[in-house]
Write a protein that holds these residues in place. Sequence first.
Motif, PDB file in Angstrom:
ATOM      1  N   VAL A   1      55.024  30.399  60.459  1.00 44.33           N
ATOM      2  CA  VAL A   1      54.648  31.604  61.188  1.00 44.33           C
ATOM      3  C   VAL A   1      55.051  32.861  60.431  1.00 44.33           C
ATOM      4  CG1 VAL A   1      54.726  30.524  63.449  1.00 44.33           C
ATOM      5  CG2 VAL A   1      56.806  31.534  62.518  1.00 44.33           C
ATOM      6  N   LYS A   2      55.884  32.752  59.394  1.00 48.61           N
ATOM      7  CA  LYS A   2      56.288  33.916  58.614  1.00 48.61           C
ATOM      8  C   LYS A   2      55.069  34.557  57.944  1.00 48.61           C
ATOM      9  CE  LYS A   2      59.355  31.931  55.923  1.00 48.61           C
ATOM     10  NZ  LYS A   2      59.451  30.541  56.335  1.00 48.61           N
ATOM     11  N   ALA A   3      55.042  35.879  57.955  1.00 47.52           N
ATOM     12  CA  ALA A   3      53.974  36.623  57.290  1.00 47.52           C
ATOM     13  C   ALA A   3      54.301  36.774  55.805  1.00 47.52           C
ATOM     14  CB  ALA A   3      53.819  37.989  57.949  1.00 47.52           C
ATOM     15  N   ASP A   4      53.343  37.319  55.040  1.00 48.44           N
ATOM     16  CA  ASP A   4      53.606  37.575  53.625  1.00 48.44           C
ATOM     17  C   ASP A   4      54.717  38.594  53.432  1.00 48.44           C
ATOM     18  OD1 ASP A   4      51.734  35.760  52.755  1.00 48.44           O
ATOM     19  OD2 ASP A   4      50.145  37.247  52.448  1.00 48.44           O
ATOM     20  N   SER A   5      54.828  39.543  54.352  1.00 52.76           N
ATOM     21  CA  SER A   5      55.906  40.526  54.303  1.00 52.76           C
ATOM     22  C   SER A   5      56.633  40.506  55.650  1.00 52.76           C
ATOM     23  CB  SER A   5      55.364  41.921  53.996  1.00 52.76           C
ATOM     24  OG  SER A   5      54.417  42.319  54.954  1.00 52.76           O
ATOM     25  N   PHE A   6      57.949  40.454  55.600  1.00 57.41           N
ATOM     26  CA  PHE A   6      58.715  40.332  56.836  1.00 57.41           C
ATOM     27  C   PHE A   6      60.150  40.799  56.617  1.00 57.41           C
ATOM     28  CE2 PHE A   6      58.816  36.293  54.541  1.00 57.41           C
ATOM     29  CZ  PHE A   6      60.174  35.988  54.491  1.00 57.41           C
ATOM     30  N   THR A   7      60.840  41.049  57.718  1.00 62.98           N
ATOM     31  CA  THR A   7      62.271  41.300  57.684  1.00 62.98           C
ATOM     32  C   THR A   7      62.989  40.052  58.165  1.00 62.98           C
ATOM     33  OG1 THR A   7      62.295  42.218  59.938  1.00 62.98           O
ATOM     34  CG2 THR A   7      62.019  43.768  58.098  1.00 62.98           C
ATOM     35  N   TRP A   8      64.187  39.871  57.664  1.00 60.89           N
ATOM     36  CA  TRP A   8      64.977  38.676  57.992  1.00 60.89           C
ATOM     37  C   TRP A   8      66.419  39.123  58.188  1.00 60.89           C
ATOM     38  CZ3 TRP A   8      66.844  35.093  53.555  1.00 60.89           C
ATOM     39  CH2 TRP A   8      67.616  34.030  54.070  1.00 60.89           C
ATOM     40  N   ASP A   9      66.937  38.893  59.398  1.00 64.65           N
ATOM     41  CA  ASP A   9      68.293  39.326  59.733  1.00 64.65           C
ATOM     42  C   ASP A   9      69.129  38.142  60.185  1.00 64.65           C
ATOM     43  OD1 ASP A   9      68.417  42.471  59.782  1.00 64.65           O
ATOM     44  OD2 ASP A   9      66.477  41.935  60.652  1.00 64.65           O
ATOM     45  N   VAL A  10      70.421  38.226  59.883  1.00 69.30           N
ATOM     46  CA  VAL A  10      71.358  37.231  60.383  1.00 69.30           C
ATOM     47  C   VAL A  10      72.712  37.903  60.544  1.00 69.30           C
ATOM     48  CG1 VAL A  10      71.949  36.429  58.052  1.00 69.30           C
ATOM     49  CG2 VAL A  10      72.374  34.931  60.022  1.00 69.30           C
ATOM     50  N   ALA A  11      73.401  37.568  61.637  1.00 68.28           N
ATOM     51  CA  ALA A  11      74.758  38.055  61.889  1.00 68.28           C
ATOM     52  C   ALA A  11      75.644  36.844  62.142  1.00 68.28           C
ATOM     53  CB  ALA A  11      74.779  38.993  63.092  1.00 68.28           C
ATOM     54  N   PHE A  12      76.713  36.730  61.366  1.00 66.87           N
ATOM     55  CA  PHE A  12      77.601  35.575  61.456  1.00 66.87           C
ATOM     56  C   PHE A  12      78.772  35.885  62.385  1.00 66.87           C
ATOM     57  CE2 PHE A  12      75.651  35.535  57.210  1.00 66.87           C
ATOM     58  CZ  PHE A  12      75.019  34.308  57.254  1.00 66.87           C
ATOM     59  N   GLU A  13      79.084  34.939  63.267  1.00 66.11           N
ATOM     60  CA  GLU A  13      80.158  35.149  64.232  1.00 66.11           C
ATOM     61  C   GLU A  13      81.325  34.196  64.028  1.00 66.11           C
ATOM     62  OE1 GLU A  13      78.762  35.195  68.239  1.00 66.11           O
ATOM     63  OE2 GLU A  13      77.071  36.511  67.785  1.00 66.11           O
ATOM     64  N   ALA A  14      81.055  32.946  63.757  1.00 65.48           N
ATOM     65  CA  ALA A  14      82.124  31.962  63.590  1.00 65.48           C
ATOM     66  C   ALA A  14      81.741  31.008  62.468  1.00 65.48           C
ATOM     67  CB  ALA A  14      82.348  31.171  64.882  1.00 65.48           C
TER      68      ALA A  14
END
Length: 308
Positions: free
Chosen positions: A248-261
Motif C-alpha cells: 500500500v506504500k506510495a512511491d513517495s511517503f513519510t515514515w515515522d516511528v517513536a520508540f518507547e521500550a
Amino acid sequence: MTNSQPVVLGELPSLSKLYVNAAATAARRRVLGAAAHQHTLPSVSHEVRNVKADVGNLTAYQHLVGETASDTLPAGYVHALAFPVSLSVLNRDDFPLPLLGMIHLQNHVEQRFPINFAEALDIRSWAENLAGHKAGTKVDVVAEVRSASSKEVLWRGVSTYLAKGVFLPGIDKPGSANGASAAAGFSPPNPTALWQLGLDTGRNYATVSGDFNPIHLSVLSAKALGLRGSIAHGMYLASRALADVGSVKADSFTWDVAFEAPVFLPARVAVDISTVQSESGGWERSEYVAWNARSGRRHFTGAVAALG
C-alpha cells in the motif's frame, strides 16, 4: 547547517572502526573529565559521494525484514546505507555527547522518490537541535541522500537520539513529560502479526546493516554497557513494521516511528497495523503499534503516509 561546507570522506566509514574509536574516546573522556570537550555541536557535515548499493546485501536485507524482492531500495535500507556517514559525525572528537550507549528515540523519514539499486548516490549528514531531555540530552541527526547526477534529494531522514544521564552546561532540563502516563494507559488491540525474535536477531541485522553496536550482539556485550541483555535494533523493528505495511506504500511517503521500550532478546512482539483510505478509496495512511506479547508493554508506534 545545510549550507555549511561539508567534510568529504573518501569512502563510507567502517562502522566497526567507528565503534572501536568511540570506546577509546569514552575512556579518554573519563580520564580527562567533562571539561576536556566542548558542549556545542560541530558546525560541519560529513559527505560521501557516488555510493551504490550492493545487490547481495540488498537481497539479504529484503529477506531479513520481509520486504518484497525489488530493484527499488526500501526506505529502511537507505537509512542503513546512510548510517555510517551519520555515525561518523557522532564519532567526531568535537561531538559533545558519548556515542556508546546512545538511545534511539524516534525517526522521521521522507521517501521523496523511488531509488533504483543501480543509482549512484551522494550521502550527507550532520547534527542539529541539541536539547535537554528529562533523562539527559537529546540531538537530531539528519541524513540526506541525493542523486549523484541530478543532485536532487531523494530521501531524507531525521533520527533523534538520547544520551542518557548526560546533562550539558547551558542546556535546560525540561519538566516531566506525560509520555509515561500515556504508555501506562495503553490497551493492546488484537494483533495483526506476531514476531518471534531469537537471540540472534541483533547479529543478523548487524550483518546486513553493518551496525555492530555491542548492545545488540550478545548478553555479555550488552551488559558491559549497562543493559540487562541484548536488545533488537530499533531500525530493524521499524523496517520490519514498514515491510508489514506492504504494497500500500506510495512511491513517495513519510515514515515515522517513536520508540518507547527496548525489545530484549529473545522476544515475542505483537504488532497491529491499521489502514486509512482516502475519500477516493485509495491508500492514504497506515498506523502501527508493537508491544510485548506477554506483558502488554508498548515497544513503539509509527505511521506511514502518502507524501504530497
